[in-house]
Design a protein around this motif. Structure first.
Motif, PDB file in Angstrom:
ATOM      1  N   TRP A 197      29.129  48.209  13.231  1.00  0.00           N
ATOM      2  CA  TRP A 197      27.989  47.569  12.371  1.00  0.00           C
ATOM      3  C   TRP A 197      27.651  48.158  10.773  1.00  0.00           C
ATOM      4  O   TRP A 197      26.752  48.430  10.272  1.00  0.00           O
ATOM      5  CB  TRP A 197      26.699  47.733  13.111  1.00  0.00           C
ATOM      6  CG  TRP A 197      26.772  46.807  14.202  1.00  0.00           C
ATOM      7  CD1 TRP A 197      27.009  47.115  15.770  1.00  0.00           C
ATOM      8  CD2 TRP A 197      26.542  45.174  14.448  1.00  0.00           C
ATOM      9  NE1 TRP A 197      27.048  45.919  16.595  1.00  0.00           N
ATOM     10  CE2 TRP A 197      26.848  44.996  15.843  1.00  0.00           C
ATOM     11  CE3 TRP A 197      26.125  44.466  13.576  1.00  0.00           C
ATOM     12  CZ2 TRP A 197      26.707  43.754  16.278  1.00  0.00           C
ATOM     13  CZ3 TRP A 197      25.905  43.150  14.003  1.00  0.00           C
ATOM     14  CH2 TRP A 197      26.211  42.591  14.985  1.00  0.00           C
ATOM     15  N   ASP A 245      17.005  48.882  19.076  1.00  0.00           N
ATOM     16  CA  ASP A 245      17.660  47.702  18.634  1.00  0.00           C
ATOM     17  C   ASP A 245      17.249  46.567  19.414  1.00  0.00           C
ATOM     18  O   ASP A 245      16.661  45.505  18.576  1.00  0.00           O
ATOM     19  CB  ASP A 245      19.206  47.804  18.743  1.00  0.00           C
ATOM     20  CG  ASP A 245      20.112  46.747  18.528  1.00  0.00           C
ATOM     21  OD1 ASP A 245      19.597  45.854  17.795  1.00  0.00           O
ATOM     22  OD2 ASP A 245      21.244  46.435  19.102  1.00  0.00           O
ATOM     23  N   SER A 303      16.620  47.605   9.646  1.00  0.00           N
ATOM     24  CA  SER A 303      15.810  46.570   9.097  1.00  0.00           C
ATOM     25  C   SER A 303      14.487  46.117  10.082  1.00  0.00           C
ATOM     26  O   SER A 303      13.785  45.671   9.743  1.00  0.00           O
ATOM     27  CB  SER A 303      16.540  45.296   9.160  1.00  0.00           C
ATOM     28  OG  SER A 303      17.146  45.025  10.134  1.00  0.00           O
ATOM     29  N   THR A 351      18.864  52.123  16.805  1.00  0.00           N
ATOM     30  CA  THR A 351      18.139  51.131  16.046  1.00  0.00           C
ATOM     31  C   THR A 351      18.920  50.344  15.088  1.00  0.00           C
ATOM     32  O   THR A 351      20.035  50.283  14.984  1.00  0.00           O
ATOM     33  CB  THR A 351      16.991  52.065  15.589  1.00  0.00           C
ATOM     34  OG1 THR A 351      15.947  51.343  15.085  1.00  0.00           O
ATOM     35  CG2 THR A 351      17.781  52.952  14.500  1.00  0.00           C
ATOM     36  N   ARG A 352      17.916  49.423  14.557  1.00  0.00           N
ATOM     37  CA  ARG A 352      18.473  48.939  13.222  1.00  0.00           C
ATOM     38  C   ARG A 352      17.547  49.352  12.088  1.00  0.00           C
ATOM     39  O   ARG A 352      16.260  48.884  12.152  1.00  0.00           O
ATOM     40  CB  ARG A 352      18.166  47.377  13.674  1.00  0.00           C
ATOM     41  CG  ARG A 352      19.377  46.706  14.028  1.00  0.00           C
ATOM     42  CD  ARG A 352      19.101  45.142  14.414  1.00  0.00           C
ATOM     43  NE  ARG A 352      18.190  44.895  15.588  1.00  0.00           N
ATOM     44  CZ  ARG A 352      17.685  43.850  15.836  1.00  0.00           C
ATOM     45  NH1 ARG A 352      17.444  42.975  14.870  1.00  0.00           N
ATOM     46  NH2 ARG A 352      17.012  43.573  16.887  1.00  0.00           N
ATOM     47  N   GLU A 394      21.351  40.956   7.153  1.00  0.00           N
ATOM     48  CA  GLU A 394      20.046  41.492   7.878  1.00  0.00           C
ATOM     49  C   GLU A 394      19.428  42.678   7.359  1.00  0.00           C
ATOM     50  O   GLU A 394      18.403  43.086   7.261  1.00  0.00           O
ATOM     51  CB  GLU A 394      20.261  41.714   9.197  1.00  0.00           C
ATOM     52  CG  GLU A 394      19.260  42.233  10.230  1.00  0.00           C
ATOM     53  CD  GLU A 394      19.402  42.537  11.727  1.00  0.00           C
ATOM     54  OE1 GLU A 394      18.612  43.126  12.339  1.00  0.00           O
ATOM     55  OE2 GLU A 394      20.498  41.902  12.256  1.00  0.00           O
ATOM     56  N   CYS A 395      20.384  43.331   6.508  1.00  0.00           N
ATOM     57  CA  CYS A 395      20.026  44.584   5.726  1.00  0.00           C
ATOM     58  C   CYS A 395      19.301  44.172   4.636  1.00  0.00           C
ATOM     59  O   CYS A 395      18.360  45.073   4.009  1.00  0.00           O
ATOM     60  CB  CYS A 395      21.245  45.384   5.318  1.00  0.00           C
ATOM     61  SG  CYS A 395      22.695  45.559   6.752  1.00  0.00           S
ATOM     62  N   VAL A 447      23.746  47.892   9.569  1.00  0.00           N
ATOM     63  CA  VAL A 447      23.154  46.847  10.359  1.00  0.00           C
ATOM     64  C   VAL A 447      22.492  47.550  11.445  1.00  0.00           C
ATOM     65  O   VAL A 447      21.186  47.636  11.770  1.00  0.00           O
ATOM     66  CB  VAL A 447      23.871  45.793  10.990  1.00  0.00           C
ATOM     67  CG1 VAL A 447      23.294  44.908  11.599  1.00  0.00           C
ATOM     68  CG2 VAL A 447      24.401  44.961   9.675  1.00  0.00           C
ATOM     69  N   ARG A 448      23.234  48.478  12.198  1.00  0.00           N
ATOM     70  CA  ARG A 448      22.731  49.366  13.403  1.00  0.00           C
ATOM     71  C   ARG A 448      23.311  50.718  12.879  1.00  0.00           C
ATOM     72  O   ARG A 448      24.177  51.009  12.510  1.00  0.00           O
ATOM     73  CB  ARG A 448      23.345  48.511  14.524  1.00  0.00           C
ATOM     74  CG  ARG A 448      22.748  47.261  15.057  1.00  0.00           C
ATOM     75  CD  ARG A 448      23.378  46.674  16.250  1.00  0.00           C
ATOM     76  NE  ARG A 448      22.468  45.581  16.683  1.00  0.00           N
ATOM     77  CZ  ARG A 448      22.584  44.625  16.523  1.00  0.00           C
ATOM     78  NH1 ARG A 448      23.364  44.083  15.299  1.00  0.00           N
ATOM     79  NH2 ARG A 448      21.808  43.381  16.798  1.00  0.00           N
ATOM     80  N   CYS A 481      19.876  37.412  17.816  1.00  0.00           N
ATOM     81  CA  CYS A 481      20.188  38.353  17.092  1.00  0.00           C
ATOM     82  C   CYS A 481      21.673  37.999  16.634  1.00  0.00           C
ATOM     83  O   CYS A 481      22.323  37.235  17.604  1.00  0.00           O
ATOM     84  CB  CYS A 481      20.129  39.684  17.637  1.00  0.00           C
ATOM     85  SG  CYS A 481      18.302  40.313  18.255  1.00  0.00           S
TER      86      CYS A 481
END
Length: 417
Positions: free
Chosen positions: A296, A228, A241, A238-239, A302-303, A284-285, A151
């Motif tokens: 984040w 996450d 994405s 969490t994320r 990542e988004c 992101v997070r 990650c």
């Protein structure tokens, strides 16, 4: 190029399967109901799939198929400066993250499997899954059944080892589709392997007798959102994405487990609470309540997966007004930035450009978002993907794997099996 084994080999992931009654409800040792099916149930696909390449750009089916096949052959089997699919021996392969020191991410292998099942490439699919199952997956200890990956670290320029749920989600869905498209009577029993992953998703703590070594279930039991990472260190985080309601709705059908219906509903609600009111960006997070996590709270590469996940939900689960609104808002922001010059990273409200470079991966994600958009300039975003050649060089991993996903989605060929 061989890679080191990340866990002990075993004959089959099927060893993780437990015997349960189809659609029955029992209570396990941690007190939650077990409603798993012992067989994979058939899925109900949508009646049709949008095809923006044809309907917005006027491309012919022949031209579309040629473009897709050329891209697959280049990205999977092209010269070393283009290919990210790496065979290992005679029966395995992985997807190489060429940007991060040739790391192997479950994100890449999982998306590679999704691409292969959509292209009807069973040989490449099987090789990727064998590598994931026999080399990457842990087969002993508290992590057994999980897949070590990488990650992004907070620096944005380095990575850290992790048990990334995103790749796991791709494995589950790809195996369901493989079973439905090719059957499970050949060399690989896709159905058994998918059911084993479903069990691990829901019952890791139960199998371990509680939280052992800091390892937890992959989904938070209260919110039904993916964590996450499945670790006590990520409790409450969490994320966006990772959240894939379009997948979870299909899992509810395949596994006959209503928790996945709840997960789909929770995921859609989370997106709506998490998206910035001005730009539609998600961090992101974030905490499970949608509050961006310190360090984040920005829109990064990542988004980009979030807007792809929104479109997958749109085409597989049925039209949703919020998905359209979200896609419109995102593309309106980028149009205001300059459709051919917008940057790649921003503050969530869009007032600060954190990286002004124009990223082909974001161009692809925005082209995918255009499928759900009603903005008048949406065809320009689709056209940008159509005109894109397969990437080369060290940075080709992320844009290459997203290009394959984008070509499938924008041609109406990212389908449910």
């Amino acid at each position: 190029m061989a890679r080191p084994v990340r866990g002990l080999l075993c004959a089959s992931v099927a060893a993780l399967v437990v015997t349960v009654g189809a659609c029955s409800a029992t209570t396990d040792s941690l007190g939650y109901n077990n409603t798993e099916s012992k067989t994979l149930l058939p899925l109900t696909p949508p009646a049709s799939y949008p095809n923006p390449f044809r309907d917005l750009l006027g491309q012919t089916d022949a031209a579309i198929n040629t473009k897709l096949n050329n891209a697959f052959n280049t990205i999977f089997h092209g010269s070393p400066s283009y290919a990210i699919y790496v065979p290992v021996g005679t029966d395995q392969a992985y997807i190489e993250d060429t940007y991060h020191n040739d790391e192997i991410r479950t994100e890449g292998i999982g998306l590679g499997m999704m691409i292969c099942v959509e292209f009807n490439k069973q040989d490449e699919f099987d090789k990727l899954w064998r590598y994931a199952r026999e080399v990457v997956q842990d087969h002993s200890g508290p992590d057994a059944g999980y897949f070590p990956s990488f990650c992004d670290a907070a620096s944005g320029t380095a990575t850290t080892s992790c048990l990334d749920p995103y790749g796991f989600e791709q494995f589950v869905t790809a195996l369901i589709f493989a079973n439905d498209r090719w059957g499970s009577t050949g060399a690989i029993d896709y159905a058994t392997d998918a059911l084993a992953l479903f069990h691990t998703l829901r019952h890791k703590e139960d199998d371990n007798g509680g939280v052992v070594g800091g390892v937890t279930n992959m989904f938070d039991a209260a919110s039904n959102l993916p964590l996450d990472v499945p670790s006590v260190a990520a409790a409450g985080v969490t994320r966006p994405s990772l959240i894939m309601p379009g997948y979870y709705a299909l899992w509810a059908e395949a596994d006959a487990d209503p928790v996945w219906t709840a997960a789909a509903e929770s995921g859609r609600s989370f997106w709506q609470s998490d998206a910035n009111a001005t730009t539609g960006f998600m961090p992101v997070r974030a905490d499970l309540d949608g509050t961006p996590l310190a360090g984040w709270a920005s829109f990064q590469s990542e988004c980009y997966r979030v807007q792809i996940n929104v479109v997958i939900d749109q085409i597989w689960s049925g039209a949703a007004a919020w998905n359209v609104t979200e896609s419109n808002q995102l593309l309106a922001f980028f149009s205001n930035q300059g459709i051919n010059t917008y940057g790649r990273a921003f503050s969530l409200d869009g007032t600060t450009v954190l990286d002004p470079s124009h990223d082909p991966s974001l161009v692809i994600a925005n082209g995918i978002a255009a499928l759900a958009s009603t903005n008048t300039d949406r065809s320009s975003y689709v056209n940008a993907v159509w005109n894109m050649d397969p990437p080369s060089g060290d940075a080709r991993y992320f844009s290459g794997i997203l290009l394959m996903v984008g070509l499938l989605i924008l041609s109406g060929q990212f389908q449910v099996y």
